[in-house]
Write a protein that holds these residues in place. Structure first.
Motif, PDB file in Angstrom:
ATOM      1  N   GLU A  30      -0.156 -11.439   1.216  1.00 23.66           N
ATOM      2  CA  GLU A  30      -0.380 -10.572  -0.043  1.00 23.66           C
ATOM      3  C   GLU A  30      -1.653 -10.882  -0.836  1.00 23.66           C
ATOM      4  O   GLU A  30      -2.509 -10.135  -1.138  1.00 23.66           O
ATOM      5  CB  GLU A  30       0.890 -10.480  -0.882  1.00 23.66           C
ATOM      6  CG  GLU A  30       0.777  -9.201  -1.790  1.00 23.66           C
ATOM      7  CD  GLU A  30       1.014  -7.964  -1.072  1.00 23.66           C
ATOM      8  OE1 GLU A  30       0.259  -6.767  -1.595  1.00 23.66           O
ATOM      9  OE2 GLU A  30       1.294  -7.465   0.003  1.00 23.66           O
ATOM     10  N   ARG A  34      -5.575  -9.392  -1.095  1.00 28.92           N
ATOM     11  CA  ARG A  34      -5.871  -8.600  -2.351  1.00 28.92           C
ATOM     12  C   ARG A  34      -7.256  -9.446  -2.816  1.00 28.92           C
ATOM     13  O   ARG A  34      -8.268  -8.743  -3.382  1.00 28.92           O
ATOM     14  CB  ARG A  34      -4.840  -8.655  -3.333  1.00 28.92           C
ATOM     15  CG  ARG A  34      -3.806  -7.851  -3.126  1.00 28.92           C
ATOM     16  CD  ARG A  34      -2.420  -8.219  -3.916  1.00 28.92           C
ATOM     17  NE  ARG A  34      -1.461  -7.315  -3.870  1.00 28.92           N
ATOM     18  CZ  ARG A  34      -1.000  -6.298  -4.602  1.00 28.92           C
ATOM     19  NH1 ARG A  34      -1.825  -6.273  -5.853  1.00 28.92           N
ATOM     20  NH2 ARG A  34      -0.226  -5.483  -4.275  1.00 28.92           N
ATOM     21  N   LEU A 105       1.150 -10.679  -6.483  1.00 32.22           N
ATOM     22  CA  LEU A 105       0.838  -9.181  -6.698  1.00 32.22           C
ATOM     23  C   LEU A 105      -0.546  -9.149  -7.653  1.00 32.22           C
ATOM     24  O   LEU A 105      -0.494  -8.524  -8.732  1.00 32.22           O
ATOM     25  CB  LEU A 105       1.725  -8.249  -7.376  1.00 32.22           C
ATOM     26  CG  LEU A 105       3.004  -8.360  -6.494  1.00 32.22           C
ATOM     27  CD1 LEU A 105       4.167  -7.316  -7.178  1.00 32.22           C
ATOM     28  CD2 LEU A 105       2.587  -7.857  -5.189  1.00 32.22           C
ATOM     29  N   ASP A 107      -4.270  -8.282  -9.129  1.00 29.71           N
ATOM     30  CA  ASP A 107      -5.088  -6.793  -8.820  1.00 29.71           C
ATOM     31  C   ASP A 107      -6.240  -7.220  -9.700  1.00 29.71           C
ATOM     32  O   ASP A 107      -6.621  -8.296 -10.286  1.00 29.71           O
ATOM     33  CB  ASP A 107      -4.346  -5.727  -9.463  1.00 29.71           C
ATOM     34  CG  ASP A 107      -4.111  -5.666 -10.720  1.00 29.71           C
ATOM     35  OD1 ASP A 107      -4.614  -6.459 -11.588  1.00 29.71           O
ATOM     36  OD2 ASP A 107      -3.336  -4.957 -11.419  1.00 29.71           O
ATOM     37  N   ARG A 199       3.756  -8.063 -13.574  1.00 30.05           N
ATOM     38  CA  ARG A 199       4.018  -7.960 -12.054  1.00 30.05           C
ATOM     39  C   ARG A 199       3.590  -9.221 -11.296  1.00 30.05           C
ATOM     40  O   ARG A 199       3.712  -9.554 -10.263  1.00 30.05           O
ATOM     41  CB  ARG A 199       3.395  -6.633 -11.481  1.00 30.05           C
ATOM     42  CG  ARG A 199       4.132  -5.435 -11.922  1.00 30.05           C
ATOM     43  CD  ARG A 199       3.276  -4.272 -11.477  1.00 30.05           C
ATOM     44  NE  ARG A 199       2.706  -4.370 -10.114  1.00 30.05           N
ATOM     45  CZ  ARG A 199       3.586  -3.660  -9.019  1.00 30.05           C
ATOM     46  NH1 ARG A 199       4.827  -2.989  -9.261  1.00 30.05           N
ATOM     47  NH2 ARG A 199       3.431  -3.721  -8.044  1.00 30.05           N
ATOM     48  N   LEU A 216       6.331  -3.903  -3.917  1.00 27.98           N
ATOM     49  CA  LEU A 216       5.349  -3.660  -2.693  1.00 27.98           C
ATOM     50  C   LEU A 216       5.270  -2.145  -2.519  1.00 27.98           C
ATOM     51  O   LEU A 216       6.460  -1.397  -2.422  1.00 27.98           O
ATOM     52  CB  LEU A 216       5.550  -4.518  -1.481  1.00 27.98           C
ATOM     53  CG  LEU A 216       5.392  -5.976  -1.536  1.00 27.98           C
ATOM     54  CD1 LEU A 216       5.802  -6.911  -0.221  1.00 27.98           C
ATOM     55  CD2 LEU A 216       3.994  -6.601  -2.310  1.00 27.98           C
TER      56      LEU A 216
END
Length: 216
Positions: A30, A34, A105, A107, A199, A216
């Motif tokens: 993950e 990203r 997670l 970003d 998150r 997700l």
């Protein structure tokens, strides 16, 4: 740099934390995907537990990543893993961003927030969240102080640093510092805190894993 060398004992899995299942794939996939897709990232060095280097390389190939420059063997502590990763960061690199794979997670919003203040001369930038609960200092099971939480934050990753500052921080004796900023602070560095992201939960327990998977 993506630090993925933790054992993850509290997950109770038969493999390192980065390689436990998160949804339909492993946790490391993950954050790796990203970061690889972020326009703010030029190259990625991944630190994994000894014996899992090939698995990380295969994962990077399966994800068709284009920015993984090296996979290195992590050390006995997070600090030693970061140190190993720094050896693969090119000399010409101006900025190093360090992220824990246990916070999958990540970003572009938080990446941009930690990179921007470096232009203002800070020695490092970290994302942080205000402390919501009452905090008490305890000795031998007895409360000795209620701490003013207004000036407290919980710190996350990714954390960003001028490359020369981070190299200098890791050139001396390594401590059990839980993050890179602690070592920079110990050398007198100025660390800026920017808004974190709820998150960006750190996966530590099976419950954490399940919660992140639900997002997700």
């Amino acid at each position: 740099m993506l630090v993925a060398a933790g054992a993850g004992d509290r997950l109770g899995a038969d493999r390192p934390k980065a390689f436990v299942a998160l949804g339909a794939r492993v946790l490391l996939a993950e954050s790796l995907e990203r970061l690889d897709g972020s326009p703010w990232i030029d190259a990625i060095v991944v630190a994994v537990p000894e014996g899992w280097e090939e698995a990380a390389i295969v994962l990077a190939e399966e994800l068709v990543t284009s920015k993984v420059a090296a996979v290195v063997t992590g050390g006995a502590s997070r600090a030693h893993s970061v140190c190993a990763g720094l050896e693969e960061v090119p000399d010409e690199a101006l900025v190093v961003l360090v992220h824990d794979a246990a916070r999958p997670l990540v970003d572009d919003g938080v990446i941009e927030r930690v990179l921007a203040p470096l232009a203002q001369g800070y020695d490092g930038v970290v994302p942080g969240l205000p402390v919501a609960d009452t905090v008490k200092r305890v000795e031998r099971g007895v409360v000795v102080e209620t701490v003013d939480r207004d000036s407290l934050v919980t710190v996350q990753t990714p954390q960003a640093f001028p490359a020369h500052v981070l190299r200098a921080a890791y050139a001396g004796p390594l401590t059990d510092a839980s993050d890179c900023a602690s070592l920079v602070e110990a050398r007198g560095g100025r660390i800026r805190v920017v808004d974190g992201d709820p998150r960006l939960l750190k996966v530590t327990t099976p419950a954490d894993l399940a919660l992140v998977a639900s997002w997700l």
